[in-house]
Structure formats: C-alpha cells, structure tokens
Design an enzyme around this catalytic site. Structure first.
Site, PDB file in Angstrom:
ATOM      1  N   GLY A 138     -11.141 -32.733  19.809  1.00  0.00           N
ATOM      2  CA  GLY A 138     -12.373 -31.940  19.827  1.00  0.00           C
ATOM      3  C   GLY A 138     -12.460 -31.302  21.199  1.00  0.00           C
ATOM      4  O   GLY A 138     -13.071 -31.829  22.122  1.00  0.00           O
ATOM      5  N   THR A 139     -11.836 -30.145  21.308  1.00  0.00           N
ATOM      6  CA  THR A 139     -11.679 -29.564  22.646  1.00  0.00           C
ATOM      7  C   THR A 139     -12.950 -28.910  23.175  1.00  0.00           C
ATOM      8  O   THR A 139     -12.988 -28.540  24.343  1.00  0.00           O
ATOM      9  CB  THR A 139     -10.517 -28.557  22.646  1.00  0.00           C
ATOM     10  OG1 THR A 139     -10.613 -27.759  21.465  1.00  0.00           O
ATOM     11  CG2 THR A 139      -9.189 -29.278  22.671  1.00  0.00           C
ATOM     12  N   TYR A 186      -1.404 -29.626  13.133  1.00  0.00           N
ATOM     13  CA  TYR A 186      -2.136 -28.451  12.636  1.00  0.00           C
ATOM     14  C   TYR A 186      -3.210 -28.029  13.642  1.00  0.00           C
ATOM     15  O   TYR A 186      -3.566 -28.792  14.538  1.00  0.00           O
ATOM     16  CB  TYR A 186      -2.799 -28.751  11.282  1.00  0.00           C
ATOM     17  CG  TYR A 186      -3.895 -29.793  11.375  1.00  0.00           C
ATOM     18  CD1 TYR A 186      -5.202 -29.436  11.720  1.00  0.00           C
ATOM     19  CD2 TYR A 186      -3.623 -31.144  11.141  1.00  0.00           C
ATOM     20  CE1 TYR A 186      -6.192 -30.395  11.837  1.00  0.00           C
ATOM     21  CE2 TYR A 186      -4.608 -32.100  11.252  1.00  0.00           C
ATOM     22  CZ  TYR A 186      -5.896 -31.714  11.608  1.00  0.00           C
ATOM     23  OH  TYR A 186      -6.885 -32.651  11.737  1.00  0.00           O
ATOM     24  N   GLY A 233      -4.067   8.600  31.167  1.00  0.00           N
ATOM     25  CA  GLY A 233      -5.057   9.408  31.881  1.00  0.00           C
ATOM     26  C   GLY A 233      -5.646   8.774  33.130  1.00  0.00           C
ATOM     27  O   GLY A 233      -6.525   9.354  33.765  1.00  0.00           O
ATOM     28  N   HIS A 271     -24.675 -23.549  20.490  1.00  0.00           N
ATOM     29  CA  HIS A 271     -25.031 -23.761  19.093  1.00  0.00           C
ATOM     30  C   HIS A 271     -24.861 -22.497  18.258  1.00  0.00           C
ATOM     31  O   HIS A 271     -24.181 -22.481  17.232  1.00  0.00           O
ATOM     32  CB  HIS A 271     -26.470 -24.268  19.029  1.00  0.00           C
ATOM     33  CG  HIS A 271     -26.978 -24.341  17.643  1.00  0.00           C
ATOM     34  ND1 HIS A 271     -27.748 -23.347  17.091  1.00  0.00           N
ATOM     35  CD2 HIS A 271     -26.784 -25.260  16.678  1.00  0.00           C
ATOM     36  CE1 HIS A 271     -28.019 -23.671  15.848  1.00  0.00           C
ATOM     37  NE2 HIS A 271     -27.455 -24.824  15.579  1.00  0.00           N
ATOM     38  N   ARG A 326       6.986   7.395  24.021  1.00  0.00           N
ATOM     39  CA  ARG A 326       6.566   6.015  24.284  1.00  0.00           C
ATOM     40  C   ARG A 326       6.099   5.396  22.972  1.00  0.00           C
ATOM     41  O   ARG A 326       5.814   6.124  22.016  1.00  0.00           O
ATOM     42  CB  ARG A 326       5.441   5.972  25.328  1.00  0.00           C
ATOM     43  CG  ARG A 326       4.202   6.715  24.892  1.00  0.00           C
ATOM     44  CD  ARG A 326       3.126   6.709  25.967  1.00  0.00           C
ATOM     45  NE  ARG A 326       2.060   7.632  25.622  1.00  0.00           N
ATOM     46  CZ  ARG A 326       1.163   8.090  26.478  1.00  0.00           C
ATOM     47  NH1 ARG A 326       1.194   7.725  27.730  1.00  0.00           N
ATOM     48  NH2 ARG A 326       0.219   8.913  26.079  1.00  0.00           N
ATOM     49  N   ARG A 359     -18.406 -30.727   9.533  1.00  0.00           N
ATOM     50  CA  ARG A 359     -19.463 -31.256  10.402  1.00  0.00           C
ATOM     51  C   ARG A 359     -20.606 -31.676   9.484  1.00  0.00           C
ATOM     52  O   ARG A 359     -21.404 -30.837   9.067  1.00  0.00           O
ATOM     53  CB  ARG A 359     -19.934 -30.195  11.390  1.00  0.00           C
ATOM     54  CG  ARG A 359     -18.948 -29.874  12.495  1.00  0.00           C
ATOM     55  CD  ARG A 359     -19.580 -28.865  13.443  1.00  0.00           C
ATOM     56  NE  ARG A 359     -18.858 -28.696  14.690  1.00  0.00           N
ATOM     57  CZ  ARG A 359     -17.991 -27.707  14.938  1.00  0.00           C
ATOM     58  NH1 ARG A 359     -17.735 -26.818  14.021  1.00  0.00           N
ATOM     59  NH2 ARG A 359     -17.405 -27.630  16.116  1.00  0.00           N
ATOM     60  N   GLU A 408     -12.283 -36.556  22.162  1.00  0.00           N
ATOM     61  CA  GLU A 408     -13.082 -35.553  22.884  1.00  0.00           C
ATOM     62  C   GLU A 408     -13.697 -36.120  24.153  1.00  0.00           C
ATOM     63  O   GLU A 408     -14.358 -35.412  24.901  1.00  0.00           O
ATOM     64  CB  GLU A 408     -14.131 -34.911  21.968  1.00  0.00           C
ATOM     65  CG  GLU A 408     -14.841 -35.865  21.055  1.00  0.00           C
ATOM     66  CD  GLU A 408     -15.696 -35.186  19.985  1.00  0.00           C
ATOM     67  OE1 GLU A 408     -15.924 -33.976  20.039  1.00  0.00           O
ATOM     68  OE2 GLU A 408     -16.163 -35.912  19.091  1.00  0.00           O
ATOM     69  N   CYS A 460      -9.703 -29.366  16.534  1.00  0.00           N
ATOM     70  CA  CYS A 460     -10.767 -28.745  15.743  1.00  0.00           C
ATOM     71  C   CYS A 460     -11.837 -28.111  16.623  1.00  0.00           C
ATOM     72  O   CYS A 460     -12.864 -27.676  16.141  1.00  0.00           O
ATOM     73  CB  CYS A 460     -11.377 -29.744  14.764  1.00  0.00           C
ATOM     74  SG  CYS A 460     -12.099 -31.178  15.567  1.00  0.00           S
ATOM     75  N   ARG A 498       4.737  13.550  38.115  1.00  0.00           N
ATOM     76  CA  ARG A 498       3.957  12.749  37.176  1.00  0.00           C
ATOM     77  C   ARG A 498       3.960  11.274  37.537  1.00  0.00           C
ATOM     78  O   ARG A 498       4.975  10.739  37.970  1.00  0.00           O
ATOM     79  CB  ARG A 498       4.567  12.870  35.772  1.00  0.00           C
ATOM     80  CG  ARG A 498       4.517  14.253  35.257  1.00  0.00           C
ATOM     81  CD  ARG A 498       5.554  14.490  34.165  1.00  0.00           C
ATOM     82  NE  ARG A 498       5.254  15.754  33.556  1.00  0.00           N
ATOM     83  CZ  ARG A 498       4.714  15.890  32.354  1.00  0.00           C
ATOM     84  NH1 ARG A 498       4.488  14.851  31.608  1.00  0.00           N
ATOM     85  NH2 ARG A 498       4.405  17.075  31.892  1.00  0.00           N
ATOM     86  N   SER A 526      -7.848 -35.983  16.051  1.00  0.00           N
ATOM     87  CA  SER A 526      -8.164 -34.561  16.085  1.00  0.00           C
ATOM     88  C   SER A 526      -8.834 -34.278  17.415  1.00  0.00           C
ATOM     89  O   SER A 526      -9.847 -34.895  17.753  1.00  0.00           O
ATOM     90  CB  SER A 526      -9.090 -34.193  14.928  1.00  0.00           C
ATOM     91  OG  SER A 526      -9.433 -32.832  15.031  1.00  0.00           O
ATOM     92  N   ASP A 570     -15.951 -30.559  23.290  1.00  0.00           N
ATOM     93  CA  ASP A 570     -16.468 -31.633  24.132  1.00  0.00           C
ATOM     94  C   ASP A 570     -15.459 -32.054  25.196  1.00  0.00           C
ATOM     95  O   ASP A 570     -15.832 -32.371  26.323  1.00  0.00           O
ATOM     96  CB  ASP A 570     -16.861 -32.842  23.267  1.00  0.00           C
ATOM     97  CG  ASP A 570     -18.272 -32.697  22.732  1.00  0.00           C
ATOM     98  OD1 ASP A 570     -19.178 -32.424  23.550  1.00  0.00           O
ATOM     99  OD2 ASP A 570     -18.468 -32.801  21.514  1.00  0.00           O
ATOM    100  N   MET A 628      -4.042   7.817  35.996  1.00  0.00           N
ATOM    101  CA  MET A 628      -3.472   8.254  37.277  1.00  0.00           C
ATOM    102  C   MET A 628      -3.228   9.764  37.239  1.00  0.00           C
ATOM    103  O   MET A 628      -3.572  10.418  36.272  1.00  0.00           O
ATOM    104  CB  MET A 628      -2.201   7.466  37.550  1.00  0.00           C
ATOM    105  CG  MET A 628      -2.489   6.000  37.797  1.00  0.00           C
ATOM    106  SD  MET A 628      -1.042   5.054  38.194  1.00  0.00           S
ATOM    107  CE  MET A 628      -0.142   5.071  36.665  1.00  0.00           C
ATOM    108  N   LYS A 653       7.379   6.199  31.601  1.00  0.00           N
ATOM    109  CA  LYS A 653       7.759   7.605  31.447  1.00  0.00           C
ATOM    110  C   LYS A 653       9.165   7.830  31.989  1.00  0.00           C
ATOM    111  O   LYS A 653      10.015   8.421  31.332  1.00  0.00           O
ATOM    112  CB  LYS A 653       6.737   8.466  32.207  1.00  0.00           C
ATOM    113  CG  LYS A 653       6.768   9.898  31.819  1.00  0.00           C
ATOM    114  CD  LYS A 653       5.637  10.665  32.488  1.00  0.00           C
ATOM    115  CE  LYS A 653       4.289  10.359  31.836  1.00  0.00           C
ATOM    116  NZ  LYS A 653       3.168  10.583  32.745  1.00  0.00           N
TER     117      LYS A 653
HETATM  118  C1  PEP Z   1     -15.492 -30.517  19.617  1.00  0.00           C
HETATM  119  O1  PEP Z   1     -16.170 -31.128  20.429  1.00  0.00           O
HETATM  120  O2  PEP Z   1     -14.477 -29.854  19.923  1.00  0.00           O
HETATM  121  C2  PEP Z   1     -15.851 -30.518  18.195  1.00  0.00           C
HETATM  122  C3  PEP Z   1     -15.108 -29.926  17.294  1.00  0.00           C
HETATM  123  O3  PEP Z   1     -17.050 -31.085  17.877  1.00  0.00           O
HETATM  124  P1  PEP Z   1     -18.469 -30.366  18.064  1.00  0.00           P
HETATM  125  O4  PEP Z   1     -18.193 -28.958  18.471  1.00  0.00           O
HETATM  126  O5  PEP Z   1     -19.148 -30.446  16.761  1.00  0.00           O
HETATM  127  O6  PEP Z   1     -19.096 -31.180  19.131  1.00  0.00           O
HETATM  128 MG    MG Z   2     -17.570 -32.584  19.710  1.00  0.00          MG
END
Ligand code: PEP
Ligand code: MG
Length: 893
Positions: A780-781, A865, A105, A462, A340, A568, A759, A845, A96, A778, A783, A107, A26
């Site tokens: 697999g973040t 990617y 709103g 899951h 603002r 998968r 992974e 992935c 103010r 790739s 795991d 403060m 302000k």
């Molecule tokens: C992972 O582990 O990141 C992965 C993509 O495999 P999943 O989730 O199927 O274990």
């Molecule tokens: Mg996995």
C-alpha cells in the site's frame, strides 16, 4: 582537438542520424538525407558541444571554432559555386537552431544572411528579379534586427504596413521593388536609431553575430520554459546549422511547404500538408497567407509533386516512422530542408504503430515503444477539444492550475455543497463540485458531479483517490483558489465565480477555465484493442484493478484487468442507506449493541461481494478489511454544533438536541490528533474484532453462494496496516477461524488466502516474520510513502509546489514512486517475504500501480501484479509491456 563543425553537401555528409546528440535533430537528419542522395542544399552544422563550450567560456567561442566555420564556408562556396560576400554572385545562407529533441519555435533562425548594400544588387542581376532581391534583403534586415540585435519585430512590421498602405498593396507580394528598396533604407535607419550603429555590411561579421545569437537563444525565456515543462536538461545546448539558401519566393514556379507523411491527427495513411506559392518558409508559419493543401502542388507542378511523394515514402521507410518534412521548390527544383519524427495525437500514434507493423515497417516491440503510456488517457476519457481550449486560454479565461488527480475533462455548473450537487444533478444539470476539501460525507455529491475541484489536498487525498477510481475528472490542491462556502463563490486571482457559473476542467493538466469548452468523446478504436493485446502478449507483470463495486469490477474486466487487487470495503459503507447503520455500529455502547448493528450491515456487504465475485468469475479478488478510523463515518463536529446551537437558541425540538449531544460526545471521544496514524487498520479490527468477523463472514458467505451458482472464486482476504508480527498472527487466526466456520456451516469448498498490506515501514523490515502467516503481500504505497517521508498525504499540496520548483523533490512521491527510499523498503519487503515463502504473491495497490515509471519499477523488483483504478488499466498494461521490453534490452546488452 574536438571537431566542432560537420559538413554536408554534394551527396556526402560527415554526420549521420546516429549523431543526434552532437548535431541536433535538424543537423543530423540533414546529414542523413544528404547521404541518402535526397536533394538537400549543402551546408554545415556546428555541434552542441561548441554551444556548451561557448556558455562555459562566458560566451566566447571555443578555440578553433571560428577557423572551422570559415574553412567549411569555403567548402560550401565551392560546392555551390558562389562566394560569400561576392557583390556579383553572392552566396546566401540560413542559420538555424536545432537541439537534440525538437523544441518547435522556441529558438531562433535567420534567413538570407550574406546580403548587404552591394550584394543585393548582384542578386537582383543574377536572378533578373529586382523585387525578389530587395524582398530578401528587407526580410534579412528584419530577422537580423530582431534575433541578433534584439529589436522588436512590430517596429519593422509597422514600417512594412506603412509602405503597403502607401503603395496600395494588400499583400506582401504586391509591394514593388522600388518600395522595398526604400523600406530597406527605413529599416536600416531604425537599426541605427535603436542601436547607435549601422547595420553590419560584412557577411562574416553577420555570420559570427548570428551564430552567437542562435547559441544564446538556447537560454531565452521561451526555451527555458519549454524545457522545464518537458523535462529537457538545460545543459544539452543547441547545434547551429548554416546552409545555402534556396528560394521559394522566386516567382510562380517556386514555393515552400510543410508536410506529414501520414495524418498527424488521425494517423490515416495519406500525405498531409500545406504549400504556399512564391513564399519563404516563415510565411507558412506566420499564417499571413492561407496555404493550399499539398495536393494542389500536383496540379501546379506534377513532376515536383511526384518527386516529393517518392522522397516522403523513402524517408518514412528509412526512419520507420511518420515524418514531418519541410521543403522548398526553387524555380521547379525540389529541396528538402528538414525531416523529423512528426508529433501526433495519441489516436494517430496507435493507428500508425498498428498499421506500420502490418506494413512490415516495424516489429511489435518497436510498435509498443512508440507511445508513452500516459498518453492513453487521451484515448480513454472525454477531453477538452484542443482548439476550443486554446481559444479560451487566449481570451485569458484560465483560472487556476491544481494537481491533476482524476483523468479526462469536465464542464459544468459550479456548486459548493454535496447536497446541492445531488439536487441539481437530479434536475438534469451537469455540475462541478467545488470544496476546500472533500470527506466521505460528500461522496454522493461527488458521484453526482461531472468533476470535483478542491483547493486543498494532494494526489492521494480523499477526493483524488475516490474520484480517480471512478474515472471522473478531478483537480485537487488548487491553492490559488479561495472557496467561500458561505457566499457560495470562489475567487481565483481577481475573478469571482459564483454558484451556477459554468467552468471547464482539464483533469489531465490540472487547468481550470472560466469558460464552456467543447468536450470530445474518446472512442476506443480497433487499433487500440489490437495494440493493447500486443502489450498483453509482451508483459510478464499482472494487471489488476482497485474496484469497490460490481460496476467497477465490470469496467475493470472490460479494460483488460486480470483480477481485483484491492476492494476497499469502507467504500461500501458510504452509501446513503448504509451510513445510518454504520453510525449505529459506531455509536453502540457495548459489544453486544455493536454486533446487532453489524448483523444489519452484513447482508449489504454480502450482496456487494456476490456482485463483485460474479463480475470477476474465474479471476482473483483481494478484499481488504475495514481500514479508516471510525470517526470518518460520523457527521462533522462543526455541523452538529451548528444545528445544536440553532435548536438551543430557538428552544425547539429537545429530543433532537439530546440526540445531537450524544453524537457530539461520541465524535469527541473518537477524535484523534493524528487519525492517519491512529486507531485505524488492523488496530481497529483487533480492538473491535466483531467488525472484522462480520466482514470475513460476509466475504466467505458470498464466496459460498456464488460457488454454488458455478462461479469460480478464490477470495484473498487482506489485513490493512499491519506493523508487527503479533498483529498479523492475531488477525490471521481470527480470520481463519471465522472463514473455516462458514465453510463448515455451508459445506461448500472454497479456496481462500489470508494476506496483508505492507504499508507501515516496519512491516517491510520484518517481512520474513510477517510472511509466516501472510500468504500474500500487497504494498500500500500511499501509506508507505506517507510514513516513509513523514508527509501527510492529505496536506502535501501546501508545500509540494515549492519543493518541485526548487528541485527538492523530482516529482510528487504520491504519484511517482520514490525508488530510492520507498522503493528500497519494497525491495527489502519482497526479498525477506520470499525468504520465508519463495512463491509469495506480491502486488501493489497504492496509486502508483497505474503510473508508468512506478509500474516499470514493480516489474524490475519482481512483483506479481500491479493494481490500479479500472480506468488506468490500459496505461498499466502498456507500461508493463514496455518494462518487459526494457529488461529484455538490458539482458541483450
Ligand atoms: C495504500 O495505502 O496504498 C492503500 C492502497 O490504502 P489506502 O489508500 O486505502 O489507505
Ligand atoms: Mg493504506
């Protein structure tokens, strides 16, 4: 010594909009408007630094602050030619709050400060308006009593209502001067009764106490909660702006209003706002009187309206963004009290960004940075209609809050079993499946449902994973919800919800409501298409999808996916007609029997791959070989036991009983203490090579078949859960020999790659050796996060809320990539992998592939990617573009 106070007035200001951190939103924008020559009442702003010092000094003013306030007050008096506390001609001010980001709103603010028993008479004389003067005084006593002295507002409101009733006034403006005068007396008595002290008459004392109260409002409960929700640091402090009052309540030629330079709901370019005649700002906010649309001002005061339109156009051009302004008209003269950047819906944000670029106000980079990628969800999934949702919350219908796992919203009847979900859905009902947790067996029921709600599980559990891929609404880990499957009911607090009751879910926030809330469809506008095209032109990171079916693949392409980063294959096993074949394969007594079952599965897999390859014609497709432990495909042990016990007790159907015993024995033999770290991933393919052989054959036969049709395909066959060089070598050899055999048999030429998921932390550390055989990586973040932290991805819901609350984790690491730990493994993995193979293709992935800050990290570490659910692709496209712009900005530094 630091300067704590910055003056603005007479066409010049000491501050500017570049001093947001010090002067608050302000304060800095009032300074900026003053410098632009826009009519703003003069005043001064006390810095956020003074507020921080005030708290550090245990609520004592920092040295020199008060002297600066007083000397700036003198400047203000001479600018406006009125004196503070002058009984004949009093200067009144507003005080103010204003932090560096707007906290609407949260403060406090006090208006009409400077009035006392004497100056109210002077004000009445000067304005020749007794009613106005006493109305200002009664407002001031009430606001000061509430904000500074901590008295409840309703106590004052009750007295006002009594007065209105006594004089027969329906609205506030109908209360005559004498009655207001008497009301002020009653207000002051109330103050005396409650505080034991008289209402302060010294304007300087009023000012000092109010400045402290506004400082203190930085730490009131509302502000604390708001900061927590929005992640605003608690140590920023608020600035305090003291400015000369202008009055919108001086009669019919006065008024006050709030307006947006464009429509904040749709983004349409038209002046949008409200105006209230003969009123002060608080009346607009309080909603006691219904304001008129801003266009009504044109009829009432055409000159003022014209001036306002010119100013709002100028402000928008100057700030190059849609503005939210507050103004007051005092007896025909216009004053701006605030400007603002206006808050807006995602839809409006996209439209405004696109149109402003076309108007030449902003460039493409600025346009792309205008929208938080997460907000694209609002544009892609049906959402709960906000006013209807607010209504339901207002009625106390909020049941629980879980983890928001799948986007959009869902409204439907509660069911507690997958079978019931399928059955009711067939009958045309919209259902929501509520389970303690889900398993692959529930997939049909999950698919049939509008939304899925579980009391257990984390963001990569899951249910979350499967459902998000579908773009379905899902809430997991709602720990305060107790599911009683037997009674077909769940309990949340004191409320019991039974099968058939309707609930509504907000998958973007995790809220579950016991109400039927309207849904809003999210049309994809032309502006959004254009906006995302610009994102594509800007980003360097590829965006692929995690997709398991031709349908998903088509959706991915529609949303701008440039390939599939993860199929998968186990998800193809879950379909109803395939489960018996999969079970036959698992139950097989020996390799030969297993091969017979696999032969029956092969055509199904091949058909699926054909469908996916066709849908992705010309784009890369990464297919992962079977990953999960086999017991996931078998029925639940407790269900088998129950059926067996029943048959046993009744002494019927011996054949079925024996069959059940066999299955139970198999389930027992496959049971593992820790299946996530057990016989899964490539360990499965190495010990049962025939499974991977069948899958590789299905992939390559499909590739050959579609190549013959003229479809361009280059499959990337991916091995899951590799941890050692030996595993990679062996699976690579097996895959190569089967694939080449298929190519030899068919005589079709298909290029293909064999790569691996990274992974297991160990794989990242030996990535140089793994890359000798792996032609792509790739990450697999899901795991990798699980194994790096040692947190079970299915059970994190149990302690995550505590960890977040106590600041032990900055965010759910299964949602936002942990850069410090997991990210370091990724950096190492990429660096070592590329040492061996400089052009190594690297993707991600895990679920992080669609999360904006994680996408930014992936860009920074040089991934090729990201791959995410088809529904998240637009989010990833924008996040990747912003990441590219961010590193460009870095480079320009
Ligand atoms: C992972 O582990 O990141 C992965 C993509 O495999 P999943 O989730 O199927 O274990
Ligand atoms: Mg996995």
């Amino acid at each position: 010594m630091a300067t704590y106070v910055y003056f603005f007035g007479g066409g010049k200001a000491e501050g500017s909009s570049r001093m947001r951190e010090l002067l608050g939103g302000k304060g800095c924008d009032l300074a900026e408007m003053t410098n632009l020559g826009i009519p703003v009442p003069p005043g001064f702003t006390i810095t956020t630094e003074a507020c921080i010092e005030y708290f550090k000094g245990e609520k004592r003013h920092p040295h020199g602050l008060w002297d600066e306030v007083v000397s700036n007050l003198r400047r203000l008096e001479s600018a406006i030619k009125l004196s503070f506390g002058d009984p004949a001609n009093p200067l009144l001010v507003s005080v103010r709050s204003g932090a560096r980001v707007s906290m609407p709103g949260m403060m406090d603010t006090v208006l009409n400060l400077g009035l006392n028993d004497k100056s109210v008479v002077g004000l009445a004389r000067r304005t020749k308006n007794d009613r106005f003067a006493w109305d200002c005084y009664r407002r001031f006593v009430m606001m000061f009593g509430n904000v500074v002295l901590g008295l409840e507002r309703p106590a004052f409101e009750r007295l006002l209502d009594e007065t209105k009733a006594r004089v027969g006034a329906r609205t506030d403006p109908e209360v005559p001067a004498e009655a207001l005068m008497e009301l002020v007396g009653r207000y002051k008595t109330l103050v005396m009764e409650k505080t034991g002290e008289a209402f302060p008459q010294d304007p300087l004392e009023q000012l000092r106490l109010t400045i402290d109260a506004v400082f203190n409002s930085w730490n009131n409960q509302r502000a604390l909660t708001y900061r927590k929700i929005h992640g605003i640091p608690h140590d920023w402090g608020t600035a305090v702006t003291v400015m000369a009052m202008v009055f919108g309540n001086l009669g019919e030629s006065s008024g006050t209003g709030v307006a947006f330079t464009r429509d904040p709901g749709t983004g349409e370019r038209h002046f949008f706002g409200e105006f209230l005649v003969n009123a002060q700002g608080e009346d607009v906010v309080a909603g006691v009187r219904t304001p008129e649309p801003i266009t009504a001002l044109r009829a009432r005061a055409p000159k003022v309206y014209e001036e306002l339109v010119a100013i709002k156009d100028r402000l928008e051009r100057h700030y190059r963004d849609m503005q939210d302004i507050e103004f007051t008209v005092q007896e025909g003269t216009l004053y701006l009290l605030q400007t603002r950047s206006g808050k807006r819906t995602a839809k409006a944000a996209v439209r405004i960004a696109v149109e402003m670029l076309r108007e030449g106000l902003i460039d493409k980079e600025m346009a792309l940075l205008r929208l938080d990628p997460r907000r694209l969800h609002e544009l892609l999934h049906p959402v709960l209609e906000p006013t209807d949702k607010a209504r339901a919350i207002g009625k106390g219908h909020l049941l629980v809050k879980g983890l928001p796992a799948g986007p959009g919203a869902a409204v439907g009847r509660v069911v507690f079993s997958a079978d019931r979900a399928v059955e009711w859905a067939k009958g045309g009902q919209k259902v929501i499946l509520v389970r303690p947790e889900t398993s692959p067996e529930d997939v049909a029921g999950m698919w049939a449902s509008q939304g899925i709600l579980t009391s257990r599980g984390g963001l990569t559990s899951h249910a979350a994973l499967v459902v998000r891929g579908w773009g379905k609404c899902c809430i997991v880990g709602a720990g305060d919800l107790f599911v009683d499957e037997e009674r077909r009911a769940f309990q949340a607090g004191r409320t019991i919800v039974r099968e058939g009751d309707i609930i509504s879910m907000d998958g973007n926030t995790g809220e579950v409501l016991f109400d039927t809330i309207k849904l809003m469809p999210p049309p994809i506008s032309d502006e959004l298409r254009v906006f995302l095209k610009w994102a594509d032109e800007t980003r360097t990171l590829g965006v692929r999808a995690n997709a398991d079916t031709p349908e998903d693949a088509r959706k991915a392409r529609e949303n701008g996916g440039e390939g599939i980063g993860l199929v998968r294959t186990e998800h193809m096993f879950f379909q109803a007609e395939r489960i018996p074949l999969v079970r036959e394969m698992i139950m097989a007594a020996d390799t030969k029997a297993r091969q017979v079952a696999l032969e029956k599965l092969l055509p199904f897999q091949r058909e699926d791959f054909i469908g996916i390859f066709r849908a992705m014609d010309g784009l890369p497709v990464t297919v992962r070989l079977l990953d999960p432990p086999l017991h996931e495909f078998l029925p639940r042990y407790t269900d088998l036991l129950e059926e067996h016990t029943r048959l046993d007790a009744l002494g019927i159907n011996q054949a079925r009983a024996r069959e059940l015993e066999e299955v139970m024995a198999k389930v027992r033999s496959l049971q593992e203490a820790n299946p996530m770290l057990g016989h899964r991933g490539c360990r499965l393919g190495i010990t049962f090579p025939e499974i991977y052989e069948m899958q590789v054959r299905a992939i390559m036969e499909a590739a050959c078949a579609v190549t013959r049709e003229g479809v361009k395909v280059e499959p990337e066959i991916m091995v899951p859960l590799t941890g050692t060089v030996g595993e990679m070598k062996l699976t690579h050899e097996m895959t190569r020999s089967v694939a080449d055999a298929v190519l030899g048999d068919t005589g079709v030429k298909v290029n293909y790659l064999i790569g691996t998921m990274i992974e297991v932390p160990r794989a990242a550390l030996v990535a140089d050796r793994i890359a000798e055989d792996a032609e792509f990586f790739s990450f697999g973040t899901n795991d990798l996060t699980q194994m790096t932290f040692g947190y079970s991805r299915d059970d994190i819901g149990k302690f995550l809320p505590f960890y977040l609350d106590r600041g032990l984790l900055p965010a759910d690491p299964f949602s936002v990539l942990d850069e410090e730990g997991v990210g370091e493994l990724i950096r190492i993995g990429i660096e070592r992998g590329r040492k061996t193979r400089p052009a190594l293709k690297v993707g991600i992935c895990g679920e992080h592939g669609g999360e904006p800050s994680s996408v930014e990290f992936c860009h920074r570490v040089g991934m090729t990617y990201v791959s995410c659910s088809p529904f998240m692709i637009p989010v990833a496209r924008l996040a990747a573009a912003q990441a590219a712009l961010g590193s460009k900005a870095e480079g320009n530094k």
